[in-house]
Design a protein around this motif. Structure first.
Motif, PDB file in Angstrom:
ATOM      1  N   TYR A 145       0.839  -1.200   0.000  1.00  0.00           N
ATOM      2  CA  TYR A 145       0.000   0.000   0.000  1.00  0.00           C
ATOM      3  C   TYR A 145       0.881   1.261   0.000  1.00  0.00           C
ATOM      4  O   TYR A 145       1.863   1.349   0.733  1.00  0.00           O
ATOM      5  CB  TYR A 145      -0.929   0.007   1.208  1.00  0.00           C
ATOM      6  CG  TYR A 145      -2.022  -1.034   1.122  1.00  0.00           C
ATOM      7  CD1 TYR A 145      -3.117  -0.836   0.288  1.00  0.00           C
ATOM      8  CD2 TYR A 145      -1.933  -2.208   1.864  1.00  0.00           C
ATOM      9  CE1 TYR A 145      -4.113  -1.804   0.199  1.00  0.00           C
ATOM     10  CE2 TYR A 145      -2.922  -3.175   1.776  1.00  0.00           C
ATOM     11  CZ  TYR A 145      -4.011  -2.967   0.932  1.00  0.00           C
ATOM     12  OH  TYR A 145      -4.985  -3.917   0.840  1.00  0.00           O
ATOM     13  N   ASP A 146       0.503   2.220  -0.828  1.00  0.00           N
ATOM     14  CA  ASP A 146       1.198   3.511  -0.852  1.00  0.00           C
ATOM     15  C   ASP A 146       0.749   4.345   0.354  1.00  0.00           C
ATOM     16  O   ASP A 146      -0.436   4.343   0.718  1.00  0.00           O
ATOM     17  CB  ASP A 146       0.898   4.262  -2.146  1.00  0.00           C
ATOM     18  CG  ASP A 146       1.431   3.521  -3.364  1.00  0.00           C
ATOM     19  OD1 ASP A 146       2.406   2.768  -3.203  1.00  0.00           O
ATOM     20  OD2 ASP A 146       0.873   3.688  -4.464  1.00  0.00           O
ATOM     21  N   LEU A 147       1.683   5.066   0.923  1.00  0.00           N
ATOM     22  CA  LEU A 147       1.392   5.865   2.121  1.00  0.00           C
ATOM     23  C   LEU A 147       1.621   7.346   1.843  1.00  0.00           C
ATOM     24  O   LEU A 147       2.457   7.729   1.015  1.00  0.00           O
ATOM     25  CB  LEU A 147       2.286   5.417   3.281  1.00  0.00           C
ATOM     26  CG  LEU A 147       2.248   3.925   3.648  1.00  0.00           C
ATOM     27  CD1 LEU A 147       3.238   3.619   4.758  1.00  0.00           C
ATOM     28  CD2 LEU A 147       0.840   3.498   4.052  1.00  0.00           C
ATOM     29  N   ASP A 148       0.874   8.187   2.551  1.00  0.00           N
ATOM     30  CA  ASP A 148       1.080   9.631   2.404  1.00  0.00           C
ATOM     31  C   ASP A 148       2.182  10.102   3.347  1.00  0.00           C
ATOM     32  O   ASP A 148       2.854   9.284   3.998  1.00  0.00           O
ATOM     33  CB  ASP A 148      -0.223  10.398   2.659  1.00  0.00           C
ATOM     34  CG  ASP A 148      -0.775  10.147   4.057  1.00  0.00           C
ATOM     35  OD1 ASP A 148       0.005   9.702   4.935  1.00  0.00           O
ATOM     36  OD2 ASP A 148      -1.970  10.399   4.284  1.00  0.00           O
ATOM     37  N   GLU A 149       2.383  11.416   3.436  1.00  0.00           N
ATOM     38  CA  GLU A 149       3.473  11.960   4.251  1.00  0.00           C
ATOM     39  C   GLU A 149       3.305  11.670   5.748  1.00  0.00           C
ATOM     40  O   GLU A 149       4.267  11.741   6.527  1.00  0.00           O
ATOM     41  CB  GLU A 149       3.609  13.481   4.035  1.00  0.00           C
ATOM     42  CG  GLU A 149       2.381  14.300   4.411  1.00  0.00           C
ATOM     43  CD  GLU A 149       1.358  14.406   3.268  1.00  0.00           C
ATOM     44  OE1 GLU A 149       0.434  15.220   3.389  1.00  0.00           O
ATOM     45  OE2 GLU A 149       1.524  13.669   2.273  1.00  0.00           O
ATOM     46  N   ASN A 150       2.067  11.321   6.139  1.00  0.00           N
ATOM     47  CA  ASN A 150       1.821  10.990   7.550  1.00  0.00           C
ATOM     48  C   ASN A 150       1.889   9.494   7.823  1.00  0.00           C
ATOM     49  O   ASN A 150       1.617   9.045   8.941  1.00  0.00           O
ATOM     50  CB  ASN A 150       0.452  11.514   7.987  1.00  0.00           C
ATOM     51  CG  ASN A 150       0.360  13.031   7.862  1.00  0.00           C
ATOM     52  OD1 ASN A 150       1.316  13.735   8.207  1.00  0.00           O
ATOM     53  ND2 ASN A 150      -0.763  13.518   7.365  1.00  0.00           N
ATOM     54  N   GLY A 151       2.228   8.735   6.789  1.00  0.00           N
ATOM     55  CA  GLY A 151       2.312   7.296   6.960  1.00  0.00           C
ATOM     56  C   GLY A 151       0.970   6.594   6.876  1.00  0.00           C
ATOM     57  O   GLY A 151       0.854   5.416   7.241  1.00  0.00           O
ATOM     58  N   LYS A 209       2.549  -3.185  -6.904  1.00  0.00           N
ATOM     59  CA  LYS A 209       3.030  -4.565  -6.784  1.00  0.00           C
ATOM     60  C   LYS A 209       4.549  -4.567  -6.663  1.00  0.00           C
ATOM     61  O   LYS A 209       5.240  -3.840  -7.379  1.00  0.00           O
ATOM     62  CB  LYS A 209       2.602  -5.367  -8.009  1.00  0.00           C
ATOM     63  CG  LYS A 209       2.943  -6.844  -7.935  1.00  0.00           C
ATOM     64  CD  LYS A 209       2.362  -7.613  -9.111  1.00  0.00           C
ATOM     65  CE  LYS A 209       3.093  -7.280 -10.391  1.00  0.00           C
ATOM     66  NZ  LYS A 209       2.658  -8.117 -11.531  1.00  0.00           N
ATOM     67  N   GLU A 210       5.077  -5.380  -5.759  1.00  0.00           N
ATOM     68  CA  GLU A 210       6.520  -5.557  -5.611  1.00  0.00           C
ATOM     69  C   GLU A 210       6.867  -7.020  -5.758  1.00  0.00           C
ATOM     70  O   GLU A 210       6.164  -7.890  -5.252  1.00  0.00           O
ATOM     71  CB  GLU A 210       6.990  -5.056  -4.225  1.00  0.00           C
ATOM     72  CG  GLU A 210       7.058  -3.555  -4.098  1.00  0.00           C
ATOM     73  CD  GLU A 210       7.666  -3.128  -2.763  1.00  0.00           C
ATOM     74  OE1 GLU A 210       8.014  -4.018  -1.951  1.00  0.00           O
ATOM     75  OE2 GLU A 210       7.797  -1.911  -2.537  1.00  0.00           O
ATOM     76  N   ASP A 211       7.993  -7.309  -6.438  1.00  0.00           N
ATOM     77  CA  ASP A 211       8.464  -8.693  -6.562  1.00  0.00           C
ATOM     78  C   ASP A 211       9.011  -9.167  -5.221  1.00  0.00           C
ATOM     79  O   ASP A 211       9.627  -8.397  -4.481  1.00  0.00           O
ATOM     80  CB  ASP A 211       9.563  -8.794  -7.622  1.00  0.00           C
ATOM     81  CG  ASP A 211       9.036  -8.505  -9.018  1.00  0.00           C
ATOM     82  OD1 ASP A 211       7.839  -8.753  -9.253  1.00  0.00           O
ATOM     83  OD2 ASP A 211       9.819  -8.042  -9.872  1.00  0.00           O
TER      84      ASP A 211
END
Length: 359
Positions: free
Chosen positions: A27-33, A47-49
């Motif tokens: 999951y992508d996170l913003d500047e506040n995590g 997606k990450e390998d």
């Protein structure tokens, strides 16, 4: 030029022999995590390998090992060739690479049918060969100029300035040296040798006169100018060769788009993500279409050009490259003549190292 496809699994395996996932959702996170919510209500992710086996660095390692093995066997068999898998640009070489020809072009060329790509590659090889020859000649001649200048200083110290300055005097002295070397020859042999030397030196004197070369300074300036001329011609050729390569790539991309479009349209109609990914893996036409489309998008100025127009432009470029090769050849011939004169002058100048390179 070895060509290989490296095929490997993208999944790791645990100690019990069970296949593990090849990728995971992150999951992508913003500047506040915090996770980022999309308008659709889903969380933004990528997606990450799970393993890095598909990283380009491994291909670099394998390519290098293949290079080492080839060179080891070439050396063991006393072959002079050596392999370097880096591109010319990465090696820092001023050489234009030839264009990939492909199976169809190779078959046509083998049957004696000339193609645009084949003609371009022949011109590129000829130009690269010319430039390599010219660079080597200039390097040798500059060394000789230095050597001759040093010898002139010695002669000046001995009050022999006239002989040191003027090349025609040294060429005539070469005739005397050659005559002395033939003192134990038969009279007929001496006559033939003198005749041959006289003809060669006369042509050299005529050449020097035509070019206005009589002193060491003249010769040094002429070599410097010749080198700059050769570099200028090569500079004019490079963008033409690059543009011709682009035309080949555009035509190939158009062909790929046309051939792969039906499959790509089916791919676009699939809604479910996993089904879509599976379809793409099973149909390499999708990747071909995307790659070709991306390349064409990088060249919007050629979007409306027809195949006929592009081929005509390429034929013109090949002709212009061939035209530029003519003055390059002339520069090469001039430098070859100077190499002969260098050999004769060295023979006529006591104390200089005799050239190992005959006329």
């Amino acid at each position: 030029n070895p060509h290989a496809h490296v095929m490997l699994t993208m999944r790791a395996m645990d100690e019990r022999g069970k296949w593990l996932p090849k990728s995971r959702k992150v999951y992508d996170l913003d500047e506040n995590g915090e996770r980022i919510k999309l308008p659709s209500g889903r969380w933004k992710s990528h997606k990450e390998d799970t393993v890095d086996w598909n990283d380009r660095k491994y291909c670099e390692i394998w390519r290098h090992e293949w290079e080492v093995i080839q060179n080891r066997y070439l050396e063991a068999n006393n072959r002079p060739e050596r392999v370097d898998l880096r591109s010319y640009a990465r090696q820092g070489l001023d050489i234009i690479p030839t264009v990939h020809e492909g199976a169809a072009v190779r078959q046509m060329e083998k049957r004696g049918i000339q193609t645009n790509i084949g003609n371009l590659n022949r011109e590129i090889k000829a130009a690269n060969s010319l430039m390599q020859s010219i660079r080597q000649l200039i390097k040798n001649l500059k060394g000789w100029i230095t050597e001759l200048s040093e010898k002139r200083k010695e002669l000046l110290a001995e009050k022999a300035a006239e002989e040191a300055v003027f090349l025609p005097n040294l060429l005539m002295k070469y005739m005397e040296v050659r005559k002395a070397e033939r003192s134990n020859w038969t009279r007929a042999g001496q006559s033939r040798g003198t005749s041959q030397d006289l003809k060669a030196v006369s042509e050299a004197l005529s050449y020097l006169q035509r070019k206005g070369l009589s002193t060491v300074e003249d010769l040094e300036n002429f070599i410097e100018t010749s080198g700059k001329s050769a570099a200028d011609y090569r500079k004019q050729m490079k963008p033409k060769e690059t543009r011709s390569n682009v035309i080949d790539a555009i035509l190939a991309a158009r062909t790929d788009c046309k051939e792969c479009k039906p499959v790509y349209e089916k791919y676009q109609k699939i809604f479910f993500k996993k089904t879509k990914e599976k379809f793409k893996l099973e149909h390499p036409e999708v990747a071909r279409f995307e790659k070709a489309s991306a390349y064409l998008a990088k060249h919007p100025d050629d979007k409306d050009s027809t195949k006929k127009e592009l081929l005509q432009e390429q034929a013109k470029l090949v002709g212009e490259i061939a035209d530029l090769k003519v003055p390059l050849t002339e520069v090469q011939e001039d430098l070859k003549k100077l190499r002969d004169i260098r050999y004769w002058v060295r023979k006529a100048t006591p104390g200089t190292e005799e050239s190992k390179e005959p006329p």
